[in-house]
Design an enzyme around this catalytic site. Sequence first.
Site, PDB file in Angstrom:
ATOM      1  N   ASP A  13       0.999  -1.432   0.106  1.00 13.67           N
ATOM      2  CA  ASP A  13       0.022  -0.137  -0.308  1.00 13.67           C
ATOM      3  C   ASP A  13       0.726   1.344  -0.069  1.00 13.67           C
ATOM      4  OD1 ASP A  13      -1.617   1.542   0.557  1.00 13.67           O
ATOM      5  OD2 ASP A  13      -2.958   0.876   1.894  1.00 13.67           O
ATOM      6  N   HIS A  15      -0.410   4.637   0.278  1.00 12.98           N
ATOM      7  CA  HIS A  15      -1.716   5.482   0.638  1.00 12.98           C
ATOM      8  C   HIS A  15      -1.114   5.859   1.774  1.00 12.98           C
ATOM      9  CE1 HIS A  15      -4.315   3.038  -2.127  1.00 12.98           C
ATOM     10  NE2 HIS A  15      -4.916   4.739  -2.100  1.00 12.98           N
TER      11      HIS A  15
HETATM   12  C1  B12 Z   1      -4.991   9.507  -2.722  1.00 14.54           C
HETATM   13  C2  B12 Z   1      -5.108   8.231  -3.657  1.00 14.54           C
HETATM   14  C3  B12 Z   1      -5.151   7.511  -3.869  1.00 14.54           C
HETATM   15  C4  B12 Z   1      -3.475   7.963  -4.347  1.00 14.54           C
HETATM   16  C5  B12 Z   1      -2.860   8.102  -3.168  1.00 14.54           C
HETATM   17  C6  B12 Z   1      -1.535   9.048  -3.081  1.00 14.54           C
HETATM   18  C7  B12 Z   1       0.113   8.803  -2.287  1.00 14.54           C
HETATM   19  N1  B12 Z   1       0.774   9.129  -2.463  1.00 14.54           N
HETATM   20  O1  B12 Z   1      -0.885   8.929  -0.687  1.00 14.54           O
HETATM   21  C8  B12 Z   1      -3.033   7.242  -5.175  1.00 14.54           C
HETATM   22  C9  B12 Z   1      -3.992   7.506  -7.500  1.00 14.54           C
HETATM   23  C10 B12 Z   1      -1.390   6.512  -5.556  1.00 14.54           C
HETATM   24  C11 B12 Z   1      -3.884   5.653  -5.153  1.00 14.54           C
HETATM   25  C12 B12 Z   1      -3.168   4.530  -5.214  1.00 14.54           C
HETATM   26  C13 B12 Z   1      -4.498   3.290  -5.269  1.00 14.54           C
HETATM   27  N2  B12 Z   1      -5.679   3.601  -5.106  1.00 14.54           N
HETATM   28 CO1  B12 Z   1      -6.626   4.970  -3.934  1.00 14.54          CO
HETATM   29  N3  B12 Z   1      -7.155   6.706  -2.987  1.00 14.54           N
HETATM   30  C14 B12 Z   1      -7.151   7.703  -2.263  1.00 14.54           C
HETATM   31  C15 B12 Z   1      -7.963   8.498  -2.176  1.00 14.54           C
HETATM   32  C16 B12 Z   1      -8.637   9.045  -2.797  1.00 14.54           C
HETATM   33  C17 B12 Z   1      -7.292   9.622  -1.037  1.00 14.54           C
HETATM   34  C18 B12 Z   1      -6.580   9.159   0.026  1.00 14.54           C
HETATM   35  C19 B12 Z   1      -6.611   9.668   1.081  1.00 14.54           C
HETATM   36  O2  B12 Z   1      -4.870  10.547   0.579  1.00 14.54           O
HETATM   37  N4  B12 Z   1      -6.906  10.064   2.098  1.00 14.54           N
HETATM   38  C20 B12 Z   1      -6.543  10.960   3.149  1.00 14.54           C
HETATM   39  C21 B12 Z   1      -6.566  10.999   4.815  1.00 14.54           C
HETATM   40  C22 B12 Z   1      -6.356  12.187   5.444  1.00 14.54           C
HETATM   41  O3  B12 Z   1      -7.743   9.845   4.990  1.00 14.54           O
HETATM   42  P1  B12 Z   1      -6.713   8.779   4.884  1.00 14.54           P
HETATM   43  O4  B12 Z   1      -6.006   8.089   3.921  1.00 14.54           O
HETATM   44  O5  B12 Z   1      -7.988   8.035   5.047  1.00 14.54           O
HETATM   45  O6  B12 Z   1      -5.897   8.282   6.983  1.00 14.54           O
HETATM   46  C23 B12 Z   1      -7.365   8.706   7.792  1.00 14.54           C
HETATM   47  C24 B12 Z   1      -7.872   7.864   8.375  1.00 14.54           C
HETATM   48  O7  B12 Z   1      -8.505   6.794   7.704  1.00 14.54           O
HETATM   49  C25 B12 Z   1      -7.404   7.191   9.383  1.00 14.54           C
HETATM   50  N5  B12 Z   1      -6.226   6.834   9.796  1.00 14.54           N
HETATM   51  C26 B12 Z   1      -5.670   5.372   9.259  1.00 14.54           C
HETATM   52  N6  B12 Z   1      -4.662   5.071   9.102  1.00 14.54           N
HETATM   53  C27 B12 Z   1      -4.676   4.786  10.227  1.00 14.54           C
HETATM   54  C28 B12 Z   1      -3.890   3.607  10.922  1.00 14.54           C
HETATM   55  C29 B12 Z   1      -4.658   4.020  12.316  1.00 14.54           C
HETATM   56  C30 B12 Z   1      -3.677   3.117  13.583  1.00 14.54           C
HETATM   57  C31 B12 Z   1      -5.686   5.054  12.794  1.00 14.54           C
HETATM   58  C32 B12 Z   1      -6.193   5.278  14.224  1.00 14.54           C
HETATM   59  C33 B12 Z   1      -5.736   6.120  12.080  1.00 14.54           C
HETATM   60  C34 B12 Z   1      -5.462   5.406  11.006  1.00 14.54           C
HETATM   61  O8  B12 Z   1      -6.472   8.911  10.244  1.00 14.54           O
HETATM   62  C35 B12 Z   1      -6.055   9.662   8.786  1.00 14.54           C
HETATM   63  C36 B12 Z   1      -6.170  11.046   9.463  1.00 14.54           C
HETATM   64  O9  B12 Z   1      -7.382  11.014   9.540  1.00 14.54           O
HETATM   65  C37 B12 Z   1      -9.328   7.336  -1.807  1.00 14.54           C
HETATM   66  C38 B12 Z   1     -10.187   7.881  -1.363  1.00 14.54           C
HETATM   67  C39 B12 Z   1     -10.113   8.716   0.001  1.00 14.54           C
HETATM   68  N7  B12 Z   1     -12.127   9.826  -0.118  1.00 14.54           N
HETATM   69  O10 B12 Z   1     -10.172   7.889   1.146  1.00 14.54           O
HETATM   70  C40 B12 Z   1      -8.365   6.430  -2.673  1.00 14.54           C
HETATM   71  C41 B12 Z   1      -8.519   4.293  -2.139  1.00 14.54           C
HETATM   72  C42 B12 Z   1      -8.326   4.911  -0.634  1.00 14.54           C
HETATM   73  N8  B12 Z   1      -7.949   4.027  -3.029  1.00 14.54           N
HETATM   74  C43 B12 Z   1      -8.320   2.869  -3.498  1.00 14.54           C
HETATM   75  C44 B12 Z   1      -7.393   2.262  -4.892  1.00 14.54           C
HETATM   76  C45 B12 Z   1      -8.278   0.765  -4.944  1.00 14.54           C
HETATM   77  C46 B12 Z   1      -6.138   2.619  -5.201  1.00 14.54           C
HETATM   78  C47 B12 Z   1      -5.842   1.054  -6.192  1.00 14.54           C
HETATM   79  C48 B12 Z   1      -6.058  -0.050  -5.643  1.00 14.54           C
HETATM   80  C49 B12 Z   1      -6.223   1.715  -7.083  1.00 14.54           C
HETATM   81  C50 B12 Z   1      -5.423   1.176  -8.178  1.00 14.54           C
HETATM   82  N9  B12 Z   1      -6.450   0.225  -9.572  1.00 14.54           N
HETATM   83  O11 B12 Z   1      -4.594   1.125  -9.116  1.00 14.54           O
HETATM   84  C51 B12 Z   1      -4.343   2.083  -6.059  1.00 14.54           C
HETATM   85  C52 B12 Z   1      -3.228   1.394  -4.815  1.00 14.54           C
HETATM   86  C53 B12 Z   1      -1.529   1.822  -5.127  1.00 14.54           C
HETATM   87  C54 B12 Z   1      -1.173   1.303  -3.412  1.00 14.54           C
HETATM   88  N10 B12 Z   1       0.102   0.513  -3.975  1.00 14.54           N
HETATM   89  O12 B12 Z   1      -1.399   1.808  -2.934  1.00 14.54           O
HETATM   90  C55 B12 Z   1      -9.479   2.828  -2.575  1.00 14.54           C
HETATM   91  C56 B12 Z   1      -9.393   1.950  -1.499  1.00 14.54           C
HETATM   92  C57 B12 Z   1     -10.712   0.729  -1.685  1.00 14.54           C
HETATM   93  C58 B12 Z   1     -10.949  -0.454  -0.506  1.00 14.54           C
HETATM   94  N11 B12 Z   1     -10.212  -0.107   0.747  1.00 14.54           N
HETATM   95  O13 B12 Z   1     -12.397  -1.062  -0.391  1.00 14.54           O
HETATM   96  C59 B12 Z   1     -10.344   3.892  -2.051  1.00 14.54           C
HETATM   97  C60 B12 Z   1     -11.183   3.860  -0.730  1.00 14.54           C
HETATM   98  C61 B12 Z   1     -11.038   4.537  -3.407  1.00 14.54           C
HETATM   99  C62 B12 Z   1     -12.246   4.309  -4.188  1.00 14.54           C
HETATM  100  N12 B12 Z   1     -13.164   4.634  -2.920  1.00 14.54           N
HETATM  101  O14 B12 Z   1     -12.128   3.325  -4.130  1.00 14.54           O
HETATM  102  N13 B12 Z   1      -4.661   6.092  -4.118  1.00 14.54           N
END
Ligand code: B12
Length: 149
Positions: A13, A15
């Site tokens: 992963d 992200h």
């Molecule tokens: C930006 C993004 C990308 C970017 C990532 C860029 C980068 N270098 O970070 C790119 C374009 C590269 C990408 C690729 C992929 N992505 Co993407 N991506 C996203 C997106 C739009 C936003 C993620 C993000 O940055 N959120 C903002 C941050 C602040 O929030 P967060 O990550 O959720 O973290 C917060 C909480 O989750 C929590 N949290 C997270 N981890 C932890 C751990 C602990 C212990 C705790 C307490 C809290 C916590 O706290 C964080 C801060 O508040 C999401 C959709 C979404 N809206 O979430 C999809 C998403 C995560 N991606 C998805 C997918 C499928 C992929 C790919 C597999 C797509 C593909 N087929 O190639 C690839 C995977 C590549 C890889 N090897 O990882 C899916 C996952 C689906 C699922 N889980 O069922 C999502 C949900 C999109 C969707 N709706 O389908 N992605």
Amino acid sequence: MTKTVILGVIGSDAHVVGITILEQALSAAGFDVKNLGVQTSQEEFVEAASAHDAEAVLVSSLYGHAEQDCQGFHERILEVDLDVLTYIGGNLAVGQDDFEETRAKFRKLGFDRVFDSETDPEDAIAALRADLDVRPPEEERDERHTVSA
Ligand code: B12
């Protein structure tokens, strides 16, 4: 005493945004954070927790493969006799599963707390303080964060 927390994104992963935000919030809250970054293996988490004598390991996963990536993780932790709290959070299942089912699945895998993708970093901080018995700084003591993870 400062508590050391290991943070990273497991498996393949990539992200990075979530853990960057968590790192900043945890550091600002007084934790010593070792951020292993994205694409971190189970071995790397365990080695870092051991090397830094960490109190907690925070695993992040967004791409939907967390369950596979975490198989055997707690067995590895036990093998090296690590006494460490483990949390996992992020987008832990593919699609829109009932999160309580997801939480139960990851609790069964050994995680102490399981957080969804709506988690505010303050919830993680409140949970760590409660589990590690750390008092918040005086200026924050009136703010109450309840944790249900
Ligand atoms: C930006 C993004 C990308 C970017 C990532 C860029 C980068 N270098 O970070 C790119 C374009 C590269 C990408 C690729 C992929 N992505 Co993407 N991506 C996203 C997106 C739009 C936003 C993620 C993000 O940055 N959120 C903002 C941050 C602040 O929030 P967060 O990550 O959720 O973290 C917060 C909480 O989750 C929590 N949290 C997270 N981890 C932890 C751990 C602990 C212990 C705790 C307490 C809290 C916590 O706290 C964080 C801060 O508040 C999401 C959709 C979404 N809206 O979430 C999809 C998403 C995560 N991606 C998805 C997918 C499928 C992929 C790919 C597999 C797509 C593909 N087929 O190639 C690839 C995977 C590549 C890889 N090897 O990882 C899916 C996952 C689906 C699922 N889980 O069922 C999502 C949900 C999109 C969707 N709706 O389908 N992605």
